[in-house]
Design an enzyme around this catalytic site. Structure first.
Site, PDB file in Angstrom:
ATOM      1  N   SER A 121      49.084 -16.256  30.457  1.00 44.84           N
ATOM      2  CA  SER A 121      49.477 -16.085  31.860  1.00 44.84           C
ATOM      3  C   SER A 121      50.939 -16.446  32.077  1.00 44.84           C
ATOM      4  CB  SER A 121      48.645 -17.012  32.744  1.00 44.84           C
ATOM      5  OG  SER A 121      47.288 -16.731  32.647  1.00 44.84           O
ATOM      6  N   HIS A 142      48.679  -8.568  29.211  1.00 42.63           N
ATOM      7  CA  HIS A 142      48.175  -9.480  30.236  1.00 42.63           C
ATOM      8  C   HIS A 142      47.190  -8.746  31.152  1.00 42.63           C
ATOM      9  CE1 HIS A 142      48.918 -12.285  33.858  1.00 42.63           C
ATOM     10  NE2 HIS A 142      48.034 -12.818  33.056  1.00 42.63           N
ATOM     11  N   GLU A 154      49.562  -5.778  32.281  1.00 40.76           N
ATOM     12  CA  GLU A 154      51.008  -5.902  32.085  1.00 40.76           C
ATOM     13  C   GLU A 154      51.277  -5.855  30.577  1.00 40.76           C
ATOM     14  OE1 GLU A 154      52.445  -8.562  35.903  1.00 40.76           O
ATOM     15  OE2 GLU A 154      51.651  -9.648  34.190  1.00 40.76           O
ATOM     16  N   ASN A 192      52.146 -12.949  38.041  1.00 43.95           N
ATOM     17  CA  ASN A 192      52.024 -14.409  38.168  1.00 43.95           C
ATOM     18  C   ASN A 192      53.289 -15.081  38.681  1.00 43.95           C
ATOM     19  OD1 ASN A 192      49.375 -14.460  37.494  1.00 43.95           O
ATOM     20  ND2 ASN A 192      49.653 -15.103  35.383  1.00 43.95           N
TER      21      ASN A 192
HETATM   22  N1  CAA Z   1      31.313  -6.673  35.626  1.00 43.91           N
HETATM   23  C1  CAA Z   1      30.616  -5.710  36.267  1.00 43.91           C
HETATM   24  N2  CAA Z   1      30.421  -5.721  37.592  1.00 43.91           N
HETATM   25  C2  CAA Z   1      30.929  -6.753  38.294  1.00 43.91           C
HETATM   26  C3  CAA Z   1      31.660  -7.793  37.691  1.00 43.91           C
HETATM   27  C4  CAA Z   1      31.843  -7.721  36.308  1.00 43.91           C
HETATM   28  N3  CAA Z   1      32.517  -8.674  35.639  1.00 43.91           N
HETATM   29  N4  CAA Z   1      32.051  -8.688  38.636  1.00 43.91           N
HETATM   30  C5  CAA Z   1      31.577  -8.226  39.806  1.00 43.91           C
HETATM   31  N5  CAA Z   1      30.900  -7.056  39.596  1.00 43.91           N
HETATM   32  C6  CAA Z   1      30.221  -6.246  40.590  1.00 43.91           C
HETATM   33  C7  CAA Z   1      29.424  -7.102  41.555  1.00 43.91           C
HETATM   34  O1  CAA Z   1      28.163  -7.401  41.026  1.00 43.91           O
HETATM   35  C8  CAA Z   1      29.350  -6.227  42.778  1.00 43.91           C
HETATM   36  O2  CAA Z   1      28.315  -5.286  42.640  1.00 43.91           O
HETATM   37  P1  CAA Z   1      27.434  -4.847  43.932  1.00 43.91           P
HETATM   38  O3  CAA Z   1      28.371  -4.065  44.775  1.00 43.91           O
HETATM   39  O4  CAA Z   1      26.337  -4.056  43.350  1.00 43.91           O
HETATM   40  O5  CAA Z   1      26.970  -6.126  44.557  1.00 43.91           O
HETATM   41  C9  CAA Z   1      30.693  -5.487  42.748  1.00 43.91           C
HETATM   42  O6  CAA Z   1      31.191  -5.600  41.405  1.00 43.91           O
HETATM   43  C10 CAA Z   1      31.708  -6.084  43.705  1.00 43.91           C
HETATM   44  O7  CAA Z   1      31.793  -7.493  43.470  1.00 43.91           O
HETATM   45  P2  CAA Z   1      31.558  -8.600  44.595  1.00 43.91           P
HETATM   46  O8  CAA Z   1      30.457  -8.212  45.500  1.00 43.91           O
HETATM   47  O9  CAA Z   1      31.458  -9.921  43.898  1.00 43.91           O
HETATM   48  O10 CAA Z   1      32.814  -8.723  45.479  1.00 43.91           O
HETATM   49  P3  CAA Z   1      34.103  -7.894  45.857  1.00 43.91           P
HETATM   50  O11 CAA Z   1      33.769  -6.553  46.390  1.00 43.91           O
HETATM   51  O12 CAA Z   1      34.854  -8.833  46.693  1.00 43.91           O
HETATM   52  O13 CAA Z   1      34.959  -7.667  44.549  1.00 43.91           O
HETATM   53  C11 CAA Z   1      36.710  -8.713  43.276  1.00 43.91           C
HETATM   54  C12 CAA Z   1      35.217  -8.689  43.649  1.00 43.91           C
HETATM   55  C13 CAA Z   1      37.116  -7.376  42.640  1.00 43.91           C
HETATM   56  C14 CAA Z   1      36.827  -9.824  42.238  1.00 43.91           C
HETATM   57  C15 CAA Z   1      37.591  -8.953  44.545  1.00 43.91           C
HETATM   58  O14 CAA Z   1      37.114 -10.065  45.239  1.00 43.91           O
HETATM   59  C16 CAA Z   1      39.037  -9.182  44.178  1.00 43.91           C
HETATM   60  O15 CAA Z   1      39.799  -8.242  43.944  1.00 43.91           O
HETATM   61  N6  CAA Z   1      39.476 -10.488  44.157  1.00 43.91           N
HETATM   62  C17 CAA Z   1      40.821 -10.841  43.757  1.00 43.91           C
HETATM   63  C18 CAA Z   1      40.888 -10.922  42.252  1.00 43.91           C
HETATM   64  C19 CAA Z   1      42.284 -11.163  41.760  1.00 43.91           C
HETATM   65  O16 CAA Z   1      43.254 -11.282  42.490  1.00 43.91           O
HETATM   66  N7  CAA Z   1      42.386 -11.279  40.410  1.00 43.91           N
HETATM   67  C20 CAA Z   1      43.617 -11.596  39.768  1.00 43.91           C
HETATM   68  C21 CAA Z   1      43.640 -13.076  39.457  1.00 43.91           C
HETATM   69  S1  CAA Z   1      45.164 -13.585  38.738  1.00 43.91           S
HETATM   70  C22 CAA Z   1      45.011 -13.183  37.132  1.00 43.91           C
HETATM   71  O17 CAA Z   1      44.019 -12.687  36.659  1.00 43.91           O
HETATM   72  C23 CAA Z   1      46.212 -13.448  36.274  1.00 43.91           C
HETATM   73  C24 CAA Z   1      46.343 -14.780  35.670  1.00 43.91           C
HETATM   74  O18 CAA Z   1      46.998 -14.851  34.612  1.00 43.91           O
HETATM   75  C25 CAA Z   1      45.827 -16.022  36.265  1.00 43.91           C
HETATM   76  P1  NAD Z   2      38.645 -19.983  29.169  1.00 48.38           P
HETATM   77  O1  NAD Z   2      38.785 -21.456  29.105  1.00 48.38           O
HETATM   78  O2  NAD Z   2      37.616 -19.378  30.055  1.00 48.38           O
HETATM   79  O3  NAD Z   2      38.384 -19.391  27.700  1.00 48.38           O
HETATM   80  C1  NAD Z   2      39.114 -19.760  26.564  1.00 48.38           C
HETATM   81  C2  NAD Z   2      38.175 -19.647  25.376  1.00 48.38           C
HETATM   82  O4  NAD Z   2      38.932 -19.762  24.166  1.00 48.38           O
HETATM   83  C3  NAD Z   2      37.117 -20.765  25.353  1.00 48.38           C
HETATM   84  O5  NAD Z   2      35.836 -20.161  25.314  1.00 48.38           O
HETATM   85  C4  NAD Z   2      37.430 -21.547  24.071  1.00 48.38           C
HETATM   86  O6  NAD Z   2      36.263 -22.003  23.396  1.00 48.38           O
HETATM   87  C5  NAD Z   2      38.150 -20.488  23.245  1.00 48.38           C
HETATM   88  N1  NAD Z   2      39.056 -21.028  22.228  1.00 48.38           N
HETATM   89  C6  NAD Z   2      39.916 -22.057  22.325  1.00 48.38           C
HETATM   90  N2  NAD Z   2      40.606 -22.194  21.176  1.00 48.38           N
HETATM   91  C7  NAD Z   2      40.171 -21.211  20.348  1.00 48.38           C
HETATM   92  C8  NAD Z   2      40.501 -20.819  19.022  1.00 48.38           C
HETATM   93  N3  NAD Z   2      41.448 -21.471  18.320  1.00 48.38           N
HETATM   94  N4  NAD Z   2      39.848 -19.755  18.473  1.00 48.38           N
HETATM   95  C9  NAD Z   2      38.896 -19.085  19.179  1.00 48.38           C
HETATM   96  N5  NAD Z   2      38.561 -19.415  20.457  1.00 48.38           N
HETATM   97  C10 NAD Z   2      39.190 -20.460  21.022  1.00 48.38           C
HETATM   98  O7  NAD Z   2      40.100 -19.433  29.524  1.00 48.38           O
HETATM   99  P2  NAD Z   2      40.499 -18.011  30.151  1.00 48.38           P
HETATM  100  O8  NAD Z   2      40.534 -18.142  31.626  1.00 48.38           O
HETATM  101  O9  NAD Z   2      39.679 -16.947  29.515  1.00 48.38           O
HETATM  102  O10 NAD Z   2      42.012 -17.901  29.661  1.00 48.38           O
HETATM  103  C11 NAD Z   2      42.336 -17.405  28.393  1.00 48.38           C
HETATM  104  C12 NAD Z   2      43.793 -16.972  28.386  1.00 48.38           C
HETATM  105  O11 NAD Z   2      43.958 -15.892  29.326  1.00 48.38           O
HETATM  106  C13 NAD Z   2      44.791 -18.051  28.793  1.00 48.38           C
HETATM  107  O12 NAD Z   2      45.972 -17.864  28.079  1.00 48.38           O
HETATM  108  C14 NAD Z   2      44.985 -17.765  30.285  1.00 48.38           C
HETATM  109  O13 NAD Z   2      46.209 -18.247  30.773  1.00 48.38           O
HETATM  110  C15 NAD Z   2      44.954 -16.251  30.281  1.00 48.38           C
HETATM  111  N6  NAD Z   2      44.573 -15.626  31.547  1.00 48.38           N
HETATM  112  C16 NAD Z   2      43.657 -16.218  32.362  1.00 48.38           C
HETATM  113  C17 NAD Z   2      43.294 -15.582  33.559  1.00 48.38           C
HETATM  114  C18 NAD Z   2      42.272 -16.185  34.489  1.00 48.38           C
HETATM  115  O14 NAD Z   2      42.156 -15.725  35.622  1.00 48.38           O
HETATM  116  N7  NAD Z   2      41.516 -17.184  34.081  1.00 48.38           N
HETATM  117  C19 NAD Z   2      43.850 -14.326  33.890  1.00 48.38           C
HETATM  118  C20 NAD Z   2      44.772 -13.740  33.006  1.00 48.38           C
HETATM  119  C21 NAD Z   2      45.136 -14.412  31.842  1.00 48.38           C
END
Ligand code: CAA
Ligand code: NAD
Length: 291
Positions: A121, A142, A154, A192
């Site tokens: 991330s 990403h 990304e 991010n």
């Molecule tokens: N696989 C298959 N189906 C799934 C699923 C999955 N993993 N997750 C949810 N679904 C299904 C649900 O079961 C649901 O089905 P029904 O319509 O039959 O009930 C449908 O998809 C819609 O899901 P929800 O009802 O839970 O809710 P929603 O319509 O609000 O959609 C969401 C869910 C797409 C997650 C929406 O809430 C959303 O876009 N949230 C924001 C997510 C976001 O911003 N993500 C980025 C995070 S940052 C990041 O990832 C980067 C990082 O490095 C940290």
């Molecule tokens: P998580 O904690 O859910 O999963 C990480 C997994 O890696 C765990 O199951 C752990 O057992 C496993 N692990 C740790 N060390 C390992 C190794 N040496 N070999 C094999 N497996 C190992 O974390 P996450 O949320 O899936 O995040 C994973 C990566 O993705 C991070 O770099 C995070 O920043 C990035 N990321 C996270 C998100 C998010 O929304 N959580 C979104 C985009 C990117």
């Protein structure tokens, strides 16, 4: 550079989703974990998601090959099983030292043509590329959470990534059903860099007592049309992951105010309240749903 065999390291929140969308795209996937219980829970998540997608396709009068997709995914605890993969995507915990160690090992294990990608991330792709010993064959890929539903990937290139490797990684993103955007190797890439400071700013509002988490979430959902407010989203991403992102940035850019760590986040992580995955963060969770 046609990517057919894919290794995914880590089967957590992100790794299970990456393994699944790669298999949905027709790739043979090997997913690696450290312990059987983590592998089992990641594979169970894949089964649940595939069943949901099949159910949805049926409702719409179409079909979805859940069994065929699942048959392309193999789980293992042995990292050597990815040795002959065309691409290995790393999705382990957000810790640069551990990622570098893993890539150094993968550099020794994998065939000379294997491309490496990190789903980090926040960490510099160039650092992991150096550790792998294959800087020309290294990109950031990403994906977004939940990987099965979010349409973006990304694709991050460093100064050393070759044009062929970048093109192959981009094509792989499309194979996974995603729209790729090209990013430079800057902190947080595109999403991010904007999203994490926004989440942190919401937590600083909580630190100051400006509003409750629930009211801030409602405000952003109804006022901006966001699907989730910042606290629900932090619970969804993982508070531990969010803290690791900010800690890495503070270390590298100590004078950037947008990267300062909110107290509320530190306290929750200290109390092991990691969000949806641990059952409590800013909210309480029952499985995938807010309690
Ligand atoms: N696989 C298959 N189906 C799934 C699923 C999955 N993993 N997750 C949810 N679904 C299904 C649900 O079961 C649901 O089905 P029904 O319509 O039959 O009930 C449908 O998809 C819609 O899901 P929800 O009802 O839970 O809710 P929603 O319509 O609000 O959609 C969401 C869910 C797409 C997650 C929406 O809430 C959303 O876009 N949230 C924001 C997510 C976001 O911003 N993500 C980025 C995070 S940052 C990041 O990832 C980067 C990082 O490095 C940290
Ligand atoms: P998580 O904690 O859910 O999963 C990480 C997994 O890696 C765990 O199951 C752990 O057992 C496993 N692990 C740790 N060390 C390992 C190794 N040496 N070999 C094999 N497996 C190992 O974390 P996450 O949320 O899936 O995040 C994973 C990566 O993705 C991070 O770099 C995070 O920043 C990035 N990321 C996270 C998100 C998010 O929304 N959580 C979104 C985009 C990117």
């Amino acid at each position: 550079m046609n990517i057919k065999k894919v290794g995914v390291i880590g089967c957590g929140l992100m790794g299970h989703g990456i393994a699944q969308v790669a298999a949905q795209g027709g790739c043979e996937v090997t997913v690696v974990e450290t312990e059987q219980k983590f592998l089992d829970s990641g594979l169970a998540r894949i089964d649940k998601s595939l069943a949901k997608l099949a159910e949805k396709a049926k409702e719409k009068g179409g079909s979805f090959d859940a069994a065929g997709t699942r048959a392309r995914i193999k789980g293992t605890l042995d990292r050597k099983a990815v040795a002959d993969c065309d691409l290995v995507v790393e999705a382990i915990i957000e810790d640069l030292e551990i990622k570098n160690k893993l890539f150094a090992e993968l550099g020794r294990i994998c065939k000379p043509t294997t491309i490496f990608a990190s789903n980090t991330s926040s960490f510099p792709i160039a650092a992991m590329a150096k550790a792998s010993g294959r800087p020309k064959q290294f990109v950031g890929l990403h994906f977004f959470n939940p990987v099965q539903l979010m349409k973006l990937v990304e694709v991050v290139r460093t100064n050393e990534t070759s044009d062929e490797v970048f093109a192959a990684a981009r094509a792989f993103g499309e194979t996974c059903g995603k729209s790729p955007v090209a990013c430079k190797d800057t902190p947080g890439f595109v999403v991010n860099r904007l999203l994490v400071p926004y989440m942190a700013e919401a937590m600083k509002m909580l630190d100051r007592g400006d509003a409750t988490a629930q009211d801030i979430d409602t405000a952003m959902k109804l006022g901006c049309g966001y699907p989730m407010g910042p606290f629900e989203l932090t619970d969804y991403v993982g508070l531990d992951t969010t803290l690791s992102i900010l800690q890495g940035w503070v270390k590298a850019h100590p004078n950037e105010p947008a990267f300062q760590i909110p107290k509320a986040l530190e306290e929750k992580v200290k109390a092991k309240k990691f969000g949806r995955k641990s059952g409590e963060g800013f909210y309480k969770w029952e499985g995938d749903k807010k309690a």
